[in-house]
Structure formats: C-alpha cells, structure tokens
Design a protein around this motif. Sequence first.
Motif, short mmCIF file in Angstrom:
data_model
loop_
_atom_site.label_atom_id
_atom_site.label_comp_id
_atom_site.label_asym_id
_atom_site.label_seq_id
_atom_site.Cartn_x
_atom_site.Cartn_y
_atom_site.Cartn_z
N ILE A 1 33.29 38.12 41.04
CA ILE A 1 33.39 39.15 39.99
C ILE A 1 31.97 39.41 39.48
O ILE A 1 31.19 38.47 39.31
CB ILE A 1 34.29 38.70 38.82
N ALA B 1 40.02 40.30 42.10
CA ALA B 1 39.03 39.47 42.80
C ALA B 1 39.70 38.61 43.87
O ALA B 1 39.19 38.46 44.99
CB ALA B 1 38.27 38.60 41.81
N GLY C 1 33.69 42.78 45.15
CA GLY C 1 34.64 42.31 44.15
C GLY C 1 34.71 43.29 43.00
O GLY C 1 34.00 44.30 42.96
N ILE D 1 36.61 31.55 42.15
CA ILE D 1 35.91 32.83 41.99
C ILE D 1 34.53 32.56 41.39
O ILE D 1 34.43 31.86 40.37
CB ILE D 1 36.69 33.78 41.06
N LYS E 1 35.13 34.27 46.66
CA LYS E 1 35.58 35.41 45.89
C LYS E 1 34.60 35.63 44.74
O LYS E 1 33.88 34.70 44.33
CB LYS E 1 36.98 35.16 45.31
#
Length: 543
Positions: free
Chosen positions: A238, A349, A303, A260, A236
């Motif tokens: 960002i 996300a 994302g 993330i 994942k």
Amino acid sequence: MFCNQCEQTAKGTGCNVAGVCGKNEEVADLQDLLIHALQGLALYANEARQLGIVDEATDLYTYEAIFSTLTNVDFDPDRFFALINKTIEYREAMKAKVAAAGGKTDFSEAPATFLPADTIAGMVDQGKALHLIENLDTDENIRSLKQTLLYGLKGIAAYADHAAILGQKDPAVAGFCYEALCALLAEGLTVEQCVPVAMKAGEINLRAMELLDAANTGNYGHPVPTQVPLGHRKNKCILITGHDLHDLELLLKQTEGKGIDVYTHGEMLPCHGYPELKKYDHFYGHFGTAWQNQHKEFPNFPGPILFTTNCIQKPKDDYKDRIFTNGLVGWPGVKHIEDKDYSAVIDMALSMEGFTDDADQGHVMVGFARNAVLGVADTVIEAVKSKAIRHFFLVGGCDGAKPGRDYFTKFVEQVPDDCMVLTLACGKFRFFDKDLGAIGGIPRLLDVGQCNDAYSAIQIAVALAKAFECEVNDLPLSMIISWYEQKAVAILLTLLYLGIKDIRLGPSLPAFISPAVLQFLVDTFDIKPVAATPEEDLQAILG
C-alpha cells in the motif's frame, strides 16, 4: 472563477477558466462561497471571544473548513455543499450564544445574514456573484495584503487542524482565524494598518507549527537519522501520500500481521525517522520521487494508494480506481473513507499482485530534525570555527510541475564542498537522493522533515545564533525557498515575522503581490526572487 493562490497559476497572473491544479469553476465558486460563509461565522465567534465565550467544536470545525479550500485538497462539489450548510449551522449557534450573553448581533456585513441556496447549482451562482478576490478592496495594495492574509490563514488552518487531530490545541490560534476573516471584510484600511495583521499571521503560524511539532514528537518521538530504502521487496503493498502522521499510524496498525508492506510517497518520507512509526517491520520504504512526477509514478505502483491531505492534482483515470481518499481530501467518483477504517484499502492490497521481486535502488537518509542536529551541535560549531563548514543553505519548500524548478536541483549540485544543505518539504524531491558526502562525519545534505518542520529549522538557526552570540541574520546561513501553495505563504510570513532577511524565493514570485507591496518586502526584508541561474545566486551569497 478567479484564483491566483498558488505558484502555478495560469500565465503567472490567475486562473479564470479552470485551475491549473484541476479545480473547475464550480468548485472554485463553492470555495469562495465557503470563505464568505465562514466570515459570517467569524463575526459572531469574534464577538463571542470578547465576551469570554470559546467553543472548541466551532474552532476545530473552522480549521477544517478553511483547510478544505487550500490548493489540491478537495475537488468535490457535494462536500462543499455540506460544508457551507454546516457553517451556517455553526454561525447561528454562535449567534445565539452571543445574544444570550448580551453581545452584538446586528452586524451589517453580508456574511452575517447570508443564506445559501438549496442546490449546488444555486450555491455556485452565489459564489460566482461574490467576485471574492476582486471585491476584497478597490486598492490593489490593500487587496494584495488581504490576499496574503487569506492565503496565510489557509496555511495556518492546515497546521492547526493536523495538530488538533493529535491533541494539541491553542484557542489563540482559532481566535486569530476569526480576527483575520473579519479583517478581510474591513473597509477603508491603509497599508500601514494591513501590514501588522499579516505579520501577526506569521506569529500565529509559528505557534501552529509549534503545536504540530509537539503533537508529532509527543506521539511518535523525536525523529532520528534513518536510512530509507528507495527500492522495493516482494510482497503485497500500500502507498500512502500526503502529510498526516496519524493516518499513517492507523494504517500501520491495521495492516500489521497481514503480509502487506506500507510505502511512503511525497511528504510522508520523513515519517520513517519517527521511533514510534519506524518500529513497524512492515513500514518498509519510499516510492517515487517528486510531486511533479506522481501522475507517472502512481500507475507503476502495484497496490492501492491512500491520500491524506493536499498532495496531488486531480487524479487521472489510469489509476483512479486504486485511489482512496481520507479526511478532507475528495474528488468526485473517488472512494472516500469517512471513519478511518482502512479495511477496503487492505482488501484491495490483498487482491492485487503487489511487488513480485526485490529491487535495491539505494536509500536516502531522513530524521535530521532539531534534536538530531542539535545533538551534534558542538561538532557543527567547531567545524564552522575551523572553517571546515563555510556556509549553510536551507533549500526547500514546495514542489510543482511548472518549468523552472530544476533551478533548485542545479543549486544544490553546485553548492561547494565546504557548505551544508538543510532541506525540508516536498521541494527536496528535486535532489533528495543526491550524495553530497559529509563534513566531519555529518552528511552535507540534512533532511529536516515536512514543510511544517520549518519550525525545527528555525529552532536550529536560533540555537546556532545563540552559540555564536549573534543574530540569526548574522549566521552564515542563506534561505533558498521554493513555494507552491498556501502553507508556504504562512511559513514565509513566519520568517518575516521573525525578521529573517535576504530570503530568495522562487521559481516565481506570488501573483497576488502588487508591485508596491513587493517593494515594501524588498526594502524591509531584502526578499528577492531567485536569479536566472544558481551560479548567480551562489556568487552573490559566497562571493
């Protein structure tokens, strides 16, 4: 509207229908009205300073308000409506303090008693009626110098705001902001009276950058040379873009242990070199190349995207639903985070697929700020003395989408093998991934950092000049500067304040510089536009 504060201004003269940046007439007029309101606040705040009254809350608010008018920061009319009203509240509070201390309160200037309309439409009409830029002065040279001061002031406010967020403040910086806003109201000035104020802006900007440098290094350590992956890994993700290290730190803390990865974009790239930021295992790599490509890049990022400070034109609809803005940044219809709680970004996300594979796309090196470079100063000095290094080029500044910026890529590609390139700011994304090799084990391409890290570059130049017992202008150093917005104006004023000469500026000269003011800069500082081709400039510099 009329706006010519950035390098991409329409036809090289000024935007008068809509901003090339995406700013519409409504926002442009509200920004002008906010500056007008701030001039009223400055009249009383400047008087208060004469009485020994300093109010930190007013100072910090003033930075934020000025910063909000800088290119590509805030496009949201609702936010300007609130800022203008808030400015009047601060003005009246400061007026009361001045009155209580027996100071002057009967200012005749219009901003001192200005009252905003009670609707956005009414405020827009007020801003339109100002003709802010045209009415700075009837003399084009005085108007040119006042514009230079205004735009430099916007850059100063940006750096001062960043520094204050991390605890570094100097009331002298705010004091100058008030002086400058008042100076824009002065009538009957001569060029000889205006030039020292512009140079003072350069001096104050140096202080603002020094504060921001102390804030960044004090909180996150001095940058160290660091490899940053340009690919991605399965996870994942960002993306964070902009300039604000504090926002990045908060995002890293809030995403820790959540599966993330955090990627940087734009001027966030140098953050990978700070020890207190790079310690996070999920702070992974850098996504994308340059400012001018971001509308192509962002839809490809799997994302959410977090924006801090000015960094992009108005976003397009194909990725608008994944954008979160923070701090001063705002666009109508885009989600804005008011309290530094990034849970909404994190939830998005986690709900998205993220990267589904690993991709090795090479890496770049960052972290060559002054401590890193001066740590190998002896090696550099010996290389210069032995002629292994013939010349240094500082090639950096702002990036943009207007044609002509490939000049900087071609310039770096053609720099001879016995020369080194220092770079900083988002202008480096034209060539940041070029492998130029090394001289004596030192990479020929050194990333000094963000635009405010011009402070580091200046310290490097000063230290080398001291080592060679000469002036900075006597060093084998040439500055090839690209500019786009008002922080670049502030940095240029700093370089001129320091007496740096023979700067090459491009891809075009500021539209707000009149022919006579340009001639003054040429005569005094030998500043010049970049040539039509890099070959011409390299020949002129190296012979």
